[in-house]
Write an enzyme that holds these catalytic residues in place. Structure first.
Site, PDB file in Angstrom:
ATOM      1  N   ASP A 152      55.688  14.042  45.784  1.00 46.75           N
ATOM      2  CA  ASP A 152      55.498  12.593  45.676  1.00 46.75           C
ATOM      3  C   ASP A 152      54.380  12.106  46.606  1.00 46.75           C
ATOM      4  O   ASP A 152      53.691  12.900  47.266  1.00 46.75           O
ATOM      5  CB  ASP A 152      56.826  11.894  45.973  1.00 46.75           C
ATOM      6  N   ASP A 246      56.167   4.275  38.310  1.00 47.66           N
ATOM      7  CA  ASP A 246      57.467   4.769  37.866  1.00 47.66           C
ATOM      8  C   ASP A 246      57.911   4.128  36.555  1.00 47.66           C
ATOM      9  O   ASP A 246      57.643   2.960  36.283  1.00 47.66           O
ATOM     10  CB  ASP A 246      58.525   4.480  38.925  1.00 47.66           C
TER      11      ASP A 246
END
Length: 442
Positions: A152, A246
């Site tokens: 991430d 996202d």
């Protein structure tokens, strides 16, 4: 269109030449699996992970090709590493047998296991991350038996912040695509700036090099949210790279992400795939039609197909979508690495950037289906008719006359539609998609 296809062919050749090729075919085809985040967020433990693995088998998903069972954020002890080894410490309450114990059980089921970290000092949930600890973390992952790393982009310290700001299309005031300009971008790069030399690229390359140094092939999934023009360097760094922010289980967000990712299809081929985030099939209040369209778009774009629903409670109608043999065969084609491309935008003029109405007509070649996969999307809020015209589809040669026929199969029902002349029309619900295998001339 011919000029565009020629450019795509050249870019695809360059992409393959620079790709991150791994042993045993790891990362050659887009990944199929499950991830814990969309279902459980931080509320994870070994039983939940092992249940997902067991249900992957029980539901027939393993037989359909799904193989990775991925643990997302919150798996380690928060706030510290082992003072002697500098290793991250698996949470002993959540994972009493450690990550290695879970990995061993998952491997015994004939599946693979993934783990999560971030290219910063902390993960998105505030747990230890890997910036500056790439080598020790890669060694830990390999020792534990990890097969997949989701990496991430949280916890980035100021000394690792990029010099310039890259324009990401899903920012609130994003660009008028495809010219890539951001009127509100306070710090745009020079026109000739090379993002592969950015600090973002360096952070992700450090983990790539660490993974390559261990004696275990680990699929490397970059999750930098489309920042730092990752499409230009993602393919030499990882096996997939996030192109957007996202996802959520809402049609408006799914349509927005599909629109963004559709402009990056020329970067997708063997060993490297743009990633519009995990699947929401089976989550939220998506209609059955929206679940179908979501999965079909992700499959034809050859995005990693990572399930995000709790598998011990998922509905069978959603499992059937996830197991569609035609879409999975296209997605996992061993001969054609390229995805489907939009050949007509439909609702909008071609090349229109529209977060509400992505490209509606897609096509791509398939050796496994012995024909061309054609997708038609209804992005509108009411029932609409969509028509695939054979003469408009590049893979059919673009020269088919109005009376030319092809053998056609409906992807959702498996029904043989016989010899269809000239075109095929279908009435679609709002936010639904039809998919066809257009085969041999007849």
């Amino acid at each position: 269109m011919p000029c565009f296809l020629a450019l795509v062919a050249v870019l695809s050749l360059l992409s393959r030449a620079l790709a991150l090729v791994r042993p045993d075919g790891v990362g050659k085809l887009p990944a199929l699996g499950w991830n814990s985040w969309n279902a459980f967020a931080c509320n994870i433990d070994a039983p939940k992970i092992l249940t997902a693995a067991e249900e992957t088998i029980n539901l027939g998903l393993k037989d359909a090709g799904y193989e990775y069972i991925n643990i997302d954020d919150c798996w380690s002890v928060k706030g510290r590493r082992d003072p002697n080894t500098n290793r991250m410490i698996p949470d002993p309450t959540k994972f009493p047998d450690g990550i290695a114990g879970v990995a061993s059980k998952i491997h015994d089921m004939g599946l693979k296991i993934g783990i999560y970290s971030s290219a910063g000092t902390e993960t998105c949930a505030g747990y230890p991350a890997s910036l500056g600890y790439e080598k020790v973390d890669a060694e830990s992952f390999a020792e534990w038996g990890i097969d997949y790393l989701k990496y991430d982009n949280c916890g980035v310290p100021t000394n690792w912040t990029d010099l310039y700001t890259h324009c990401v299309p899903d920012n609130t005031n994003g660009p008028k695509f495809p010219n890539g300009t951001c009127p509100d971008n306070p710090n745009p790069p020079p026109a000739d700036y090379d993002w592969s030399r950015s600090k973002s690229a360096q952070r992700y390359e450090a983990m790539r090099d660490a993974l390559l140094s261990v004696n275990r092939p680990i699929l490397y999934s970059l999750c930098n949210w489309g920042q730092a023009d990752v499409n230009e360097w993602g393919n030499v760094t990882g096996n997939s790279w996030r192109t957007t922010g996202d996802i959520t289980p809402h049609w408006s967000r799914i349509a927005e992400i599909a629109n963004e990712n559709s402009f990056f299809m020329n970067y997708a081929d063997f060993w490297g795939y743009p990633d519009p985030d995990m699947l929401e099939v089976g989550n939220g209040d998506l209609t059955l039609a929206e679940n179908r369209a979501h999965f079909a778009l992700w499959a034809v774009m050859k995005s990693p197909l990572i399930i995000g629903a709790p598998l011990d409670s998922i509905k069978q109608e959603h499992v059937a979508i996830l197991k569609n043999k035609y879409l999975l065969a296209f997605h996992q084609d061993p001969v054609f690495g390229r995805p489907a491309y939009p050949y007509k935008w439909g609702y909008n003029p071609d090349w229109t950037f529209d977060p509400v109405h992505p490209a509606e007509y897609w096509s791509g070649p398939s050796s496994t289906l012995d024909g061309t996969l054609v997708l038609m999307l209804n992005s509108e809020d009411s029932d609409q008719t969509r028509t695939a015209v054979w003469s408009e589809i590049p893979e059919l040669g673009g020269s088919a006359g109005k009376d030319s026929g092809h053998q056609v199969t409906d992807v959702w029902t498996g029904e043989d539609l016989g010899c269809v002349k000239g075109e095929y029309s279908v009435e679609l619900q709002r936010h639904d998609a039809a998919a066809l295998v257009v085969g041999q001339p007849c």
